[in-house]
Design a protein around this motif. Structure first.
Motif, PDB file in Angstrom:
ATOM      1  N   HIS A  65       0.775  -1.403  -0.145  1.00 38.27           N
ATOM      2  CA  HIS A  65      -0.421   0.274   0.318  1.00 38.27           C
ATOM      3  C   HIS A  65       0.991   0.610   0.135  1.00 38.27           C
ATOM      4  CE1 HIS A  65      -3.362   2.564   0.405  1.00 38.27           C
ATOM      5  NE2 HIS A  65      -3.550   2.654   2.243  1.00 38.27           N
ATOM      6  N   HIS A  66       1.588   1.381   0.846  1.00 38.18           N
ATOM      7  CA  HIS A  66       2.792   2.610   0.931  1.00 38.18           C
ATOM      8  C   HIS A  66       3.863   1.740  -0.116  1.00 38.18           C
ATOM      9  CE1 HIS A  66       0.472   3.573   4.730  1.00 38.18           C
ATOM     10  NE2 HIS A  66       0.361   3.754   3.431  1.00 38.18           N
ATOM     11  N   GLY A 179      -5.663   4.904   8.189  1.00 37.97           N
ATOM     12  CA  GLY A 179      -4.882   5.859   7.522  1.00 37.97           C
ATOM     13  C   GLY A 179      -4.420   6.498   7.984  1.00 37.97           C
ATOM     14  N   HIS A 221      -2.870   3.658  11.686  1.00 39.00           N
ATOM     15  CA  HIS A 221      -2.301   3.304  10.515  1.00 39.00           C
ATOM     16  C   HIS A 221      -2.320   2.232  10.384  1.00 39.00           C
ATOM     17  CE1 HIS A 221      -1.001   6.118   7.470  1.00 39.00           C
ATOM     18  NE2 HIS A 221      -1.256   4.831   7.422  1.00 39.00           N
ATOM     19  N   GLU A 225      -4.654  -0.406   7.803  1.00 40.20           N
ATOM     20  CA  GLU A 225      -4.203  -0.415   6.481  1.00 40.20           C
ATOM     21  C   GLU A 225      -3.902  -2.332   6.219  1.00 40.20           C
ATOM     22  OE1 GLU A 225      -2.377   3.265   5.637  1.00 40.20           O
ATOM     23  OE2 GLU A 225      -4.892   3.989   5.295  1.00 40.20           O
TER      24      GLU A 225
HETATM   25 ZN   LIG Z   1      -1.625   4.485   4.440  1.00 38.44          ZN
END
Ligand SMILES: [Zn+2]
Length: 253
Positions: A65-66, A179, A221, A225
């Motif tokens: 995701h990041h 998030g 966060h 996620e």
């Molecule tokens: Zn995030």
């Protein structure tokens, strides 16, 4: 089994429609590794610890995701950024990253997956007119007190949620965005829900929640996620008969 990297990239493009979003990073293939994927490793953030674990697991590609290359960060590939990219290139591991399109997807997205984990039913978007502003409005399948909801968050996310009490004794309507979407509490209040849940909290969020009388929960966060990327990994694994493994490098924030 193995599947061509190009097929996976195209499939995720068709599924997640990154061109519909104005995002802070490139969505899709960020670093190209070997041309076929046999073993896919998913995770929340492409940190060094995650990459090291993926190398040990003999990943052909990682899906996160990041990812990298965030708007405003320095462009030079030096220091920590060099180490991470070097490890991926040396091991020929592809990096696939999806940010807002993964938060927003109605089935595999972080918000959808968190909702089904916590028994929240989605009714509407938090920003129906803005594709790049994510978040959803819904209701608890079983209305609960704030204390009961905190207990449920602990049981499902394995983490103590931060809570600012609101007015409603039984929470039945809720908005959420995973998030660092604490600022969307203002939109949630406009929508008239009993509670708002996000990952992070800011100093001003507490004052806003108190004065608006809306319950606010910050459940982490990272913790909120973890689920979109796993759902996407399972989707690819089933469709292409490839190996998939989720690696959780815990983060207290
Ligand atoms: Zn995030």
């Amino acid at each position: 089994m193995s599947i061509s990297l190009d097929v996976v990239v195209q499939d995720l493009y068709n599924l997640l429609r990154p061109d519909d979003f104005r995002d802070y990073c490139p969505n899709g293939l960020q670093i190209e590794g070997r041309p076929a994927i046999n073993r896919l490793v998913t995770g929340v953030t492409a940190s060094q610890a995650f990459i090291d674990a993926a190398i040990l697991e003999k990943a052909d590609a990682i899906l996160v995701h990041h990812g990298y290359f965030w708007q405003g960060e320095k462009a030079e590939i030096t220091g920590i950024k060099k180490q991470r990219i070097k490890a991926l290139l040396q091991n020929e591991i592809s990096l696939l990253a999806y940010h807002l399109p993964l938060d927003a997807h109605p089935k595999y997205g972080n918000n959808a997956q968190l909702g089904s984990l916590l028994d929240f039913k989605i009714i509407d978007e938090l920003y129906p007119k803005h594709k790049s502003k994510v978040g959803v409005i819904g209701e608890l399948v079983k209305p609960s007190s704030a204390l009961e909801l905190k207990k449920q968050l602990r049981a499902k996310l394995n983490r103590e949620a931060f809570h600012v009490p609101g007015r409603a004794e039984k929470i039945s309507s809720i908005a959420w965005c995973t998030g660092s979407a604490q600022h969307s509490i203002e939109r949630a209040h406009e929508a008239g829900v009993d509670a708002y849940l996000s990952g992070e909290v800011s100093e001003q969020t507490v004052h806003f929640a108190r004065e608006a009388g809306i319950h606010f929960f910050a459940a982490g966060h990272h913790a909120t996620e973890r689920y979109g990327v796993q759902a996407l990994g399972r989707y690819l694994a089933e469709k292409y008969s490839i190996d998939h493994m989720f690696i959780d490098i815990d983060n207290p924030v």
